[in-house]
Motif scaffolding. Sequence first.
Motif, PDB file in Angstrom:
ATOM      1  N   THR A 126      -6.167   4.988  12.995  1.00 61.05           N
ATOM      2  CA  THR A 126      -6.916   6.231  13.120  1.00 61.05           C
ATOM      3  C   THR A 126      -7.643   6.366  14.450  1.00 61.05           C
ATOM      4  O   THR A 126      -7.898   7.482  14.899  1.00 61.05           O
ATOM      5  CB  THR A 126      -7.933   6.381  11.974  1.00 61.05           C
ATOM      6  OG1 THR A 126      -8.845   5.274  12.008  1.00 61.05           O
ATOM      7  CG2 THR A 126      -7.230   6.447  10.621  1.00 61.05           C
ATOM      8  N   ASP A 171      -9.784  -1.717   5.838  1.00 59.40           N
ATOM      9  CA  ASP A 171     -10.465  -0.990   6.906  1.00 59.40           C
ATOM     10  C   ASP A 171     -10.105  -1.493   8.296  1.00 59.40           C
ATOM     11  O   ASP A 171      -9.882  -0.706   9.204  1.00 59.40           O
ATOM     12  CB  ASP A 171     -11.989  -1.066   6.733  1.00 59.40           C
ATOM     13  CG  ASP A 171     -12.475  -0.297   5.526  1.00 59.40           C
ATOM     14  OD1 ASP A 171     -11.743   0.567   5.008  1.00 59.40           O
ATOM     15  OD2 ASP A 171     -13.628  -0.558   5.104  1.00 59.40           O
ATOM     16  N   CYS A 200       0.861  -1.184   0.000  1.00 57.67           N
ATOM     17  CA  CYS A 200       0.000   0.000   0.000  1.00 57.67           C
ATOM     18  C   CYS A 200       0.896   1.231   0.000  1.00 57.67           C
ATOM     19  O   CYS A 200       1.932   1.245   0.672  1.00 57.67           O
ATOM     20  CB  CYS A 200      -0.867   0.017   1.258  1.00 57.67           C
ATOM     21  SG  CYS A 200      -1.960  -1.391   1.450  1.00 57.67           S
ATOM     22  N   ARG A 207      -6.725  -0.049   9.105  1.00 56.24           N
ATOM     23  CA  ARG A 207      -6.695   1.418   9.099  1.00 56.24           C
ATOM     24  C   ARG A 207      -7.310   1.986  10.377  1.00 56.24           C
ATOM     25  O   ARG A 207      -6.798   2.937  10.964  1.00 56.24           O
ATOM     26  CB  ARG A 207      -7.394   1.959   7.853  1.00 56.24           C
ATOM     27  CG  ARG A 207      -7.198   3.451   7.669  1.00 56.24           C
ATOM     28  CD  ARG A 207      -7.753   3.966   6.350  1.00 56.24           C
ATOM     29  NE  ARG A 207      -9.136   3.618   6.148  1.00 56.24           N
ATOM     30  CZ  ARG A 207      -9.574   2.737   5.227  1.00 56.24           C
ATOM     31  NH1 ARG A 207      -8.715   2.137   4.430  1.00 56.24           N
ATOM     32  NH2 ARG A 207     -10.849   2.484   5.100  1.00 56.24           N
ATOM     33  N   ASP A 236      -4.142   5.161   3.992  1.00 55.68           N
ATOM     34  CA  ASP A 236      -5.475   5.222   3.391  1.00 55.68           C
ATOM     35  C   ASP A 236      -5.786   4.013   2.513  1.00 55.68           C
ATOM     36  O   ASP A 236      -6.954   3.715   2.267  1.00 55.68           O
ATOM     37  CB  ASP A 236      -5.653   6.502   2.575  1.00 55.68           C
ATOM     38  CG  ASP A 236      -5.717   7.732   3.464  1.00 55.68           C
ATOM     39  OD1 ASP A 236      -6.023   7.586   4.667  1.00 55.68           O
ATOM     40  OD2 ASP A 236      -5.454   8.835   2.961  1.00 55.68           O
ATOM     41  N   GLU A 237      -4.761   3.320   2.047  1.00 62.30           N
ATOM     42  CA  GLU A 237      -4.971   2.151   1.188  1.00 62.30           C
ATOM     43  C   GLU A 237      -5.058   0.839   1.968  1.00 62.30           C
ATOM     44  O   GLU A 237      -5.320  -0.207   1.386  1.00 62.30           O
ATOM     45  CB  GLU A 237      -3.846   2.056   0.157  1.00 62.30           C
ATOM     46  CG  GLU A 237      -3.881   3.165  -0.863  1.00 62.30           C
ATOM     47  CD  GLU A 237      -2.784   3.011  -1.895  1.00 62.30           C
ATOM     48  OE1 GLU A 237      -2.197   1.909  -2.034  1.00 62.30           O
ATOM     49  OE2 GLU A 237      -2.489   4.007  -2.583  1.00 62.30           O
TER      50      GLU A 237
END
Length: 166
Positions: free
Chosen positions: A57, A50, A42, A53, A46-47
């Motif tokens: 985050t 989910d 990636c 990620r 962001d890639e």
Amino acid sequence: MSDQREVAIVRWPGQAPFAQDGPAELLAAYHLQTQAEKGEACAGVDELPDRYRVEITDPHAVFADDVVLLALSGDTAVGCVVVTARVDGPSEVKRLWTDPEFRGRGIASRLVRAALAQAAESGVSLVRLSVWKWRAAAIALYERLGFTVTESWDERDGLVCMERAV
């Protein structure tokens, strides 16, 4: 550059209020490296899928029921590990990562030992983990710390499952 005596292992967020982002940067490096090793590189966070990620985050929410341990060199997080909190059954050690600039100083060993101590304090008698088979150094570390390979509980190809009594 710091040596291992200057690295403290602390519980996040409680003992590291200045490290508000806590493990986010370390988790980003961990997941980006893992994806690259799996042949699914990636370009950035962001890639990432989910499920990975969101760990970066919003680590407070994702790990709210778990114990996150950070290795700190001054105010900088240089390593992390997550210990899942289990009421019944084994705890799991996951997301062990040391900043590449700080490797070779025993930080990963200290993090795993702290994770085992945390599991023991919670009354858990068994700790397990999974590690990608190509991470030979990590497997060797876990074996040195008393983990043994066991039957897989994960369907993903390429994972080695290990466990250890505490």
